[in-house]
Design a protein around this motif. Structure first.
Motif, PDB file in Angstrom:
ATOM      1  N   GLU A 131       0.849  -1.174   0.000  1.00  0.00           N
ATOM      2  CA  GLU A 131      -0.053  -0.043   0.122  1.00  0.00           C
ATOM      3  C   GLU A 131       0.943   1.297  -0.055  1.00  0.00           C
ATOM      4  N   ASP A 132       2.106   1.218   0.645  1.00  0.00           N
ATOM      5  CA  ASP A 132       2.995   2.173   0.433  1.00  0.00           C
ATOM      6  C   ASP A 132       3.777   2.566  -1.063  1.00  0.00           C
ATOM      7  N   PHE A 153      -5.636   0.013  -7.916  1.00  0.00           N
ATOM      8  CA  PHE A 153      -4.770  -1.207  -7.455  1.00  0.00           C
ATOM      9  C   PHE A 153      -4.210  -0.938  -6.015  1.00  0.00           C
ATOM     10  N   ILE A 154      -3.867  -1.953  -5.343  1.00  0.00           N
ATOM     11  CA  ILE A 154      -3.099  -1.927  -4.013  1.00  0.00           C
ATOM     12  C   ILE A 154      -1.888  -0.871  -4.365  1.00  0.00           C
ATOM     13  N   GLY A 155      -1.734   0.138  -3.644  1.00  0.00           N
ATOM     14  CA  GLY A 155      -0.651   1.078  -3.325  1.00  0.00           C
ATOM     15  C   GLY A 155      -0.616   2.016  -4.682  1.00  0.00           C
ATOM     16  N   ARG A 161      -2.397   4.689  -4.815  1.00  0.00           N
ATOM     17  CA  ARG A 161      -2.435   6.198  -4.308  1.00  0.00           C
ATOM     18  C   ARG A 161      -1.142   6.791  -3.817  1.00  0.00           C
ATOM     19  N   SER A 162      -0.518   5.844  -3.370  1.00  0.00           N
ATOM     20  CA  SER A 162       0.875   6.264  -2.819  1.00  0.00           C
ATOM     21  C   SER A 162       2.011   6.697  -3.962  1.00  0.00           C
ATOM     22  N   ARG A 216      -9.310   0.402   4.992  1.00  0.00           N
ATOM     23  CA  ARG A 216      -8.721   0.853   3.671  1.00  0.00           C
ATOM     24  C   ARG A 216      -9.942   1.492   3.001  1.00  0.00           C
ATOM     25  N   LEU A 228     -11.852   1.574  -3.270  1.00  0.00           N
ATOM     26  CA  LEU A 228     -10.994   1.519  -4.433  1.00  0.00           C
ATOM     27  C   LEU A 228     -11.855   2.628  -5.320  1.00  0.00           C
ATOM     28  N   VAL A 237      -9.079  10.234  -2.387  1.00  0.00           N
ATOM     29  CA  VAL A 237      -8.663   9.998  -1.021  1.00  0.00           C
ATOM     30  C   VAL A 237      -7.824  11.193  -0.969  1.00  0.00           C
ATOM     31  N   TRP A 242      -4.993   9.229   3.309  1.00  0.00           N
ATOM     32  CA  TRP A 242      -4.005   8.027   2.746  1.00  0.00           C
ATOM     33  C   TRP A 242      -3.131   8.022   3.985  1.00  0.00           C
ATOM     34  N   PHE A 260      -4.150   5.996   6.794  1.00  0.00           N
ATOM     35  CA  PHE A 260      -4.309   4.791   6.431  1.00  0.00           C
ATOM     36  C   PHE A 260      -2.978   3.721   6.518  1.00  0.00           C
ATOM     37  N   VAL A 261      -2.023   4.302   5.507  1.00  0.00           N
ATOM     38  CA  VAL A 261      -0.881   3.614   5.271  1.00  0.00           C
ATOM     39  C   VAL A 261       0.185   3.817   6.583  1.00  0.00           C
ATOM     40  N   TYR A 262       0.090   4.838   6.941  1.00  0.00           N
ATOM     41  CA  TYR A 262       1.434   5.037   8.032  1.00  0.00           C
ATOM     42  C   TYR A 262       1.037   5.433   9.320  1.00  0.00           C
TER      43      TYR A 262
END
Lengths: 998, 89
Positions: free
Chosen positions: A705-706, A886-888, A890-891, B27, B30, B34, B39, B42-44
């Motif tokens: 996700e990162d 897909f997964i990741g 957005r990062s 999460r 999709l 966001v 985000w 969510f991630v960090y």
């Protein structure tokens, strides 16, 4: 003088079996059932070592786990072990031991000069003195201290002994088989509970072995023996001796070390030396007893000064006199038990009691026996260097502040009793909030956090009647709670002598004009004056005082010193002991062999070894193996005297010119099924998957996700709702967990199932210009032409009777296929490929050639996808779909990830086309720039290009996109190399990818 | 070593499980916009509470199910375990 301190008719040792042993090179004899300590004392040996700091002579202080002095280096069956307590080591035929902490010998120790310099070595001396200059530490101070210090020498040889681990579950774990342990175990076992009873010593019974009591018309020992033999017969009970429960962990998990062979001259065949038990207990009963506390006086570390209870144990268990002229120094009734035992065996002790006028049965008994007792008397100082020769004694005032006239009396040992300290280590480790009990001047367990209860002396109960009653009750109650049974056994009649209160006296004041060292901690030479210094210098917390002075540290962990240390701190600070608090008790209670902790997970057994179904073929054909994660893979197949470089070059070249075959069984394989499988893959991978037709494979990249690349591989659509995913060898397990995470937690609405099939399929990669010809011969009935089976195509076939999956995919960049068969047919497939491939000059190739082939093609792999790189860095940005999420994804819009000068994979060629580039080297603009030289990137993988016959590397380079054609330097300070290089495209060979499609 | 009650397999030792972090993190959907902040959260960004904490564990050496575990981070006491599809109340 053979065993001249041994009594004729006392003790539990086996006099039928005489054992010979050596200490510091001198031969002695003892008996079966002795410890090294008891056998040495029987032979009149009291000097066993030198102290840690001042190298003062050291004798025996205790008779068991609390021993601070008698640490020896043990030699057994060609092995050596440091830090062995002579009081715990059982004697065996041929035992050899040596003193530690002394050079050249225990009798003449040069380090003892520290003793005369002790004024220069107070608390914190090391901290203060060796602070500066910094450079002196490594060169001068540290080596010197190392040589002078230490408690023995660890063997540098491989330990040949076997150690085992065992997991066990029980209703009740009972730690300690003294009176409370036996009573609770018996009551619980009779009520049907599953019980484990653990005893750290060789003999069960604890204090029942040495005390004069009567239980149910039997002596304490007879009662204990009866209970133990009955328990041993019960199927619901495990009775263990030589087993120390040393750690109490979360959720009632306790760890116990069982010394199975340490008491034998050598370990029996197929037996372990020690076994570590992991025990999950529903309830824990701690019956660990208590340890006698010393009284602090001058020179109280002289050999011959020992705990009164230890003297009694040596006498009653081992039939050994610790002296013929004993002085007993006590503040409570326990000292009298020792005095009476001496008297009964024809030795006349003198008792000094700090109390003025104690009234109790046992004092009366001692007086009636005619023992010389001096009330309100103390030992001011022990006299003698290597052994006690006499004692300076004096009357003490009622307020315990003033000493009377000091007189000197002859004695050869001083047995000290300063009352008892409950062993609360396990309770405290469990999270129990301990509390201070004023009556006994010690901490006892308080509120439980886990399912544990402490019984008997460990709980501060010092009468046998109370102990047995409460223990019977506890065993019955807890077992009833667990088993719902209700068999209560009757309680035996107990006869014991009533004792009276002890005197809260723990430290003898210094007489006028004398400056004796009065030791608190015997193992670390911490004296009263050291703690005084620490407090004067501002250390307040008991944890800080401990670390500054080393009070309570090292192998005995202050079992005999902690409470007296607390008394001193509380006195100086004018606080009560509970406000000072105690230091944290941490496991292990007593030292545990590293071997026991490691168990069988040594060397090759430290992790499982996985082998492919074709492993035996590789072995027979001179494969040189390499560890790839937990797999063993052929690195190259050695021909003649070839080395790795020559062999892998030959194999890689043969792939480029003819055809090679590589075992790719180790690749992770995941079977994916379900109506939503395509949608799932579309979310997991960065590229589009919805339109992949049946019978086609696609390369995919998945991100975390990162935005960091997690893994890559190909996935093939086997049928409408059935996919076969491959992962890298290293990430196989992580990718499966990753997929399960999203299916179970994030998108449970997707109807998809995943399962690992890595072990179910054996894989062979066939690569090279002649691979299609070979494949046609393997599958004569299939159309494997470029039209029939195009690049990224898939078909199923029959390999001489074995069901096979054929994928046209390539890692080497050549025309290539992967054939999978069920694992059982793996060897058959391999042999057929080799047999049929003969005419095409097939050669097997290993991981080294595999790397060479992928590096010069610029295919990224684990060394580039290292958990620090995004798709752009690996030139995989073409696989990022713009149309779907897909997964990741957005990062990937993060600022650093879209920077103009973002790092990118490039090729690196040395200007001289000769010098190999070490992996991990750094790329710099100017090799002579002053440090720190700005680093532009690093070499991720290196090979010798078989296409161009020169070294080639891949690198991750800052602004790599615009660096093609630049000249830089590769620097490897480790290998002392500076290599001028040119940056080129990472696609060094066949940049348009024509071969794979040919 | 912790003793964790897998909702499928019963009481099992910690060494059969692997830890999976905060179970309350959701999460973002999709194909939805966001914000950077959401985000990052969510991630960090994770809380590190002292005390009760709902967290994920996967029974990797057992049924391979991801489960939710309510554990006290200071005392290791485990209060409750749930299947992946059961909501934390």
């Amino acid at each position: 003088m053979s065993q001249s301190y041994r009594l004729d008719n006392v003790g539990l040792i086996n006099r039928e079996k005489k054992l010979s042993f050596k200490f510091n090179g001198v031969s002695y004899t003892g008996y079966e059932g002795d410890t090294l300590a008891s056998a040495l004392i029987a032979n009149g040996v009291h000097l066993v070592g030198r102290s840690f700091k001042y190298h003062r002579p050291r004798g025996f202080f205790g008779a068991g786990v609390d021993e601070p002095y008698a640490i020896v280096q043990l030699y057994r069956n060609g092995e050596t072990e440091p830090n062995v307590k002579a009081t715990e080591q059982e004697l065996f035929e041929g035992l050899e031991a040596k003193s530690v902490n002394c050079w050249p010998s225990v009798n003449f120790d040069i380090g003892a000069i520290n003793n005369f310099l002790k004024i220069f070595l107070p608390a914190g001396f090391y901290y203060k003195t060796f602070m500066w200059p910094k450079s002196f530490w490594y060169k001068i101070y540290e080596p010197f201290i190392r040589k002078a210090a230490g408690l023995g020498v660890a063997s540098i040889k491989h330990d040949k002994e076997r150690y085992e681990h065992k997991y066990e579950y029980c209703d009740l774990l009972i730690a300690g088989s003294g009176p409370s342990g036996l009573a609770s175990a018996y009551a619980a076992a009779k009520n049907g509970a599953r019980v484990i009873l653990a005893e750290d010593k060789a003999r069960h019974g604890g204090t029942l072995l040495t005390s004069e009591v009567n239980i149910g018309n039997q002596s304490g020992k007879e009662w204990a023996d009866g209970i133990i033999s009955e328990l041993k017969e019960m199927p619901n009970v495990i009775v263990k001796n030589r087993s120390q429960v040393f750690g109490y962990y979360d959720h009632n998990m306790l760890v116990m070390s069982e010394r199975i062979s340490d008491h034998l001259p050598k370990t029996k065949k197929f037996h372990p030396k020690q076994r570590l038990w992991y025990i999950r207990a529903k309830e824990v009963l701690i019956s660990s007893g208590s340890i006698e506390r010393p009284i602090v006086f001058g020179n109280n570390d002289t050999p011959g000064v020992m705990l009164s209870s230890a003297a009694k144990e040596y006498l009653k268990v081992y039939g050994v006199l610790v002296g013929r002229n004993p002085l007993i120094f006590t503040n409570n009734d326990s000292g009298y038990e020792t005095a009476i035992e001496f008297k009964k065996n024809g030795v006349n002790p003198i008792v000094l009691d700090t109390r003025k006028d104690p009234q109790s049965e046992i004092v009366d008994e001692a007086e009636n026996l005619g023992i010389n007792i001096k009330f309100s008397y103390v030992v001011v100082a022990a006299q003698g260097y290597k052994k006690v020769k006499s004692a300076d004694i004096a009357k003490i005032s009622d307020d315990k502040e003033q000493l009377g006239t000091v007189e000197n009396i002859k004695c050869d040992c001083i047995c000290v009793s300063g009352f008892w300290t409950p062993t609360i280590h396990l309770a405290s480790q469990s999270g129990n909030k301990t509390k201070f009990n004023e009556d006994i001047d010690a901490f006892v367990p308080g509120t439980s956090k886990q399912n544990e209860r402490t019984l008997g002396a460990a709980n501060g109960s010092y009468t046998l009647d109370d102990t047995l009653k409460s223990s019977f009750e506890a065993g019955y109650e807890l077992s009833k709670k667990i088993t719902n049974n209700d068999n209560k056994i009757s309680f035996p009649n107990v006869v014991e002598k009533k004792s009276t209160t002890h005197d809260k006296f723990w430290c003898v004041p210094l007489p006028e004009g004398k400056n004796y060292k009065r030791f608190l901690d015997f193992q670390n030479d911490v004296a009263v004056s050291d703690v005084e210094i620490a407090l004067r210098e501002g250390y307040r917390s008991i944890e800080h005082v401990k670390r500054y002075t080393t009070l309570g540290m090292a192998t005995d962990q202050g079992k005999t010193s902690n409470l007296n240390g607390l008394q001193l701190v509380s006195k100086i600070e004018n606080k009560v002991v509970p406000n000072v608090g105690h230091t944290t008790f941490r496991p292990p209670y007593t030292p545990v062999s590293i071997g026991a902790i490691v168990g069988r997970e040594v060397g090759k057994h430290s992790k499982p070894t996985r082998k492919s179904p074709m492993h035996s073929w590789h072995e027979k054909n001179n494969a040189v193996f390499v560890d790839a994660g937990v797999w063993l893979r052929p690195r190259y197949y050695k021909q003649g005297n070839e080395n790795l470089f020559e062999g892998s070059k030959r194999e890689a070249k043969n792939v480029r010119t003819n055809v090679g075959v590589c075992d790719v069984t180790t690749l992770g394989k995941i079977d994916i099924k379900g109506p939503d499988a395509a949608e799932f893959l579309n979310r997991v991978y960065t590229n589009a998957w919805l339109k992949l037709p049946v019978g086609k494979a696609r390369y995919g990249v998945m991100l975390r996700e990162d935005g960091i690349v997690m893994d890559d591989g190909t996935t093939t659509r086997i049928s409408e709702n059935h996919y076969h995913m491959t992962t890298t060898t290293a990430q196989a397990a992580n990718v499966l967990s990753h997929l399960e995470y999203y299916l179970q937690l994030v998108w449970p609405e997707l109807n998809v199932n995943v399962v690992s099939t890595t072990e179910q399929w054996a894989g062979a990669a066939i690569a090279g210009p002649k691979s299609r010809d070979l494949l046609q011969k393997l599958f004569p009935n299939l159309d494997v032409s470029n039209e029939g089976l195009p690049f990224m195509g898939y078909m199923e076939g029959d390999l001489f009777g074995a069901k096979a999956r054929i994928f046209r995919i390539s890692f080497s960049g050549e025309l290539a296929y992967e054939v999978n068969v069920e694992s059982d047919n793996g060897n058959f497939m391999w042999e057929k490929i080799m047999e049929v491939g003969q005419e095409f000059k097939i050669q097997p190739y290993g991981t080294e050639a595999l790397s060479t082939l992928r590096i010069e093609m610029g295919h990224v792999a684990g060394s580039e996808l290292d958990g620090r790189t995004i798709p752009y860095d690996n030139s995989l940005e073409g696989l990022l779909s713009k149309k779907k999420d897909f997964i990741g994804k957005r990062s990937l819009t993060r600022k650093a990830f879209i920077a103009e000068d973002r790092q990118k994979v490039v090729g690196v060629v040395p200007l001289d086309k000769k010098t190999s580039i070490p992996e991990g080297s750094h790329l710099v603009k100017d090799s002579n720039a002053p440090l720190p030289n700005p680093k532009l990137g690093y070499i991720s993988a290196s090979c010798w290009s078989v296409e161009y016959d020169n070294p080639f590397s891949l690198a991750i380079l800052k602004d790599g996109k615009n660096m093609i054609g630049e000249k830089l330097f590769v620097m490897s300070p480790l290998k002392n190399k500076v290599i001028p290089v040119e940056i080129v495209s990472s696609h060094y060979v066949d940049p348009k990818g024509e071969r794979v499609r040919s | 070593m912790l003793h964790i009650k897998c909702p499928y397999c019963g009481m099992r030792s910690q060494n059969e499980f692997s830890y999976g972090g905060d179970a309350t993190v959701k999460r973002p959907e999709l194909n939805k916009e966001v914000s950077d902040q959401d985000w990052d959260n969510f991630v960090y960004n994770r809380k590190s509470p002292r005390g009760k904490h709902w967290e994920l564990w996967q029974h990797i050496s057992g049924c391979r199910q991801w489960i939710k575990v309510e554990r006290d981070t200071a005392t290791h006491e485990i209060f409750n375990t749930l299947k992946a599809n059961e909501e934390i109340l």
